[in-house]
Design an enzyme around this catalytic site. Structure first.
Site, mmCIF file in Angstrom:
data_model
loop_
_atom_site.group_PDB
_atom_site.id
_atom_site.type_symbol
_atom_site.label_atom_id
_atom_site.label_comp_id
_atom_site.label_asym_id
_atom_site.label_seq_id
_atom_site.Cartn_x
_atom_site.Cartn_y
_atom_site.Cartn_z
ATOM 1 N NE ARG A 83 -3.504 2.644 1.980
ATOM 2 C CZ ARG A 83 -4.328 3.047 2.910
ATOM 3 N NH1 ARG A 83 -4.723 2.194 3.839
ATOM 4 N NH2 ARG A 83 -4.779 4.273 2.924
ATOM 5 N NE ARG A 92 -7.690 3.082 -0.152
ATOM 6 C CZ ARG A 92 -7.733 4.035 0.812
ATOM 7 N NH1 ARG A 92 -7.899 3.704 2.052
ATOM 8 N NH2 ARG A 92 -7.618 5.297 0.498
ATOM 9 C CG ASP A 95 -8.094 1.037 4.188
ATOM 10 O OD1 ASP A 95 -7.621 2.148 3.928
ATOM 11 O OD2 ASP A 95 -8.786 0.816 5.202
ATOM 12 C CG ASP A 97 -10.128 1.493 8.123
ATOM 13 O OD1 ASP A 97 -9.036 2.082 8.215
ATOM 14 O OD2 ASP A 97 -10.915 1.665 7.177
HETATM 15 O O1 GSY Z 1 -11.925 3.013 4.091
HETATM 16 C C1 GSY Z 1 -11.597 1.909 3.394
HETATM 17 C C2 GSY Z 1 -11.174 2.200 1.994
HETATM 18 N N1 GSY Z 1 -12.304 2.622 1.150
HETATM 19 C C3 GSY Z 1 -13.282 1.847 0.649
HETATM 20 C C4 GSY Z 1 -13.570 0.485 0.779
HETATM 21 O O2 GSY Z 1 -12.898 -0.309 1.461
HETATM 22 N N2 GSY Z 1 -14.690 0.047 0.106
HETATM 23 C C5 GSY Z 1 -15.470 0.878 -0.637
HETATM 24 N N3 GSY Z 1 -16.514 0.364 -1.263
HETATM 25 N N4 GSY Z 1 -15.200 2.189 -0.773
HETATM 26 C C6 GSY Z 1 -14.127 2.670 -0.127
HETATM 27 N N5 GSY Z 1 -13.652 3.918 -0.082
HETATM 28 C C7 GSY Z 1 -12.560 3.863 0.700
HETATM 29 S S1 GSY Z 1 -11.600 5.233 1.077
#
Ligand code: GSY
Length: 161
Positions: A83, A92, A95, A97
């Site tokens: 990443r 990415r 990710d 969280d």
């Molecule tokens: O916050 C996580 C990264 N992220 C995502 C994700 O994991 N999935 C979707 N569908 N949209 C996202 N936008 C982000 S930023």
């Protein structure tokens, strides 16, 4: 022992492999056990919408690590999967969280728990509610499709082997 929920997303390259490597990275860390995993969902991008669809899932872990240390492990896994933090909200490889850590409320410079945007994100809530139906109120599953049904942690750890 602490109980935490972690969400994982990927929208570059071999998305499923990135999810499996991330789950393995957590599970085989000595202070962490992955106790349940959601299915894998394909989700429309939220935030910056001009990017590829994501695969998302949520895990429950038991850990003797402090929340901050768990975050550091997550960041190391992201880094190990290539990443690069260039575009905010952008594509990415992985990710991770930290969504919830016990019932704690945590506010530090780089970690806020409960995750401040989790309740507005169907890509987090749909998989979270699959494994922890009482953890949040349901929301419309718009933009979230079941992509791969997962039958337990052991099954997922063997994915692609
Ligand atoms: O916050 C996580 C990264 N992220 C995502 C994700 O994991 N999935 C979707 N569908 N949209 C996202 N936008 C982000 S930023």
């Amino acid at each position: 022992m602490n109980v935490a929920y972690v969400s994982i997303g990927s929208n570059i390259g071999d998305r499923l492999r990135h999810l499996t490597e991330a789950v393995r990275g957590l599970h085989f860390h000595e202070g962490i056990t992955v106790t349940s995993v959601s299915s894998v969902y394909e989700t429309a991008p939220v935030g910056f919408t001009e990017q590829a669809d994501f695969l998302n899932m949520v895990l429950c872990v038991e850990t003797d690590l402090a929340a901050q240390h768990l975050l550091e492990v997550c960041q190391k896994i992201e880094h190990g999967l290539g990443r690069v933090r260039d575009i905010r909200w952008g594509p990415r490889t992985a990710d991770l969280d930290v969504l919830l850590y016990n019932n704690d409320n945590i506010i530090t410079e780089n970690l806020i728990v409960p995750h401040p945007r989790m309740h507005e994100r169907a890509f987090v809530l749909v998989p979270l509610l699959e494994i922890a139906p009482l953890m949040a109120d349901p929301m419309p599953d718009e933009g979230v499709l079941l992509w791969k049904k997962v039958n337990g942690v052991d099954d997922f750890l063997l994915e692609g082997e």
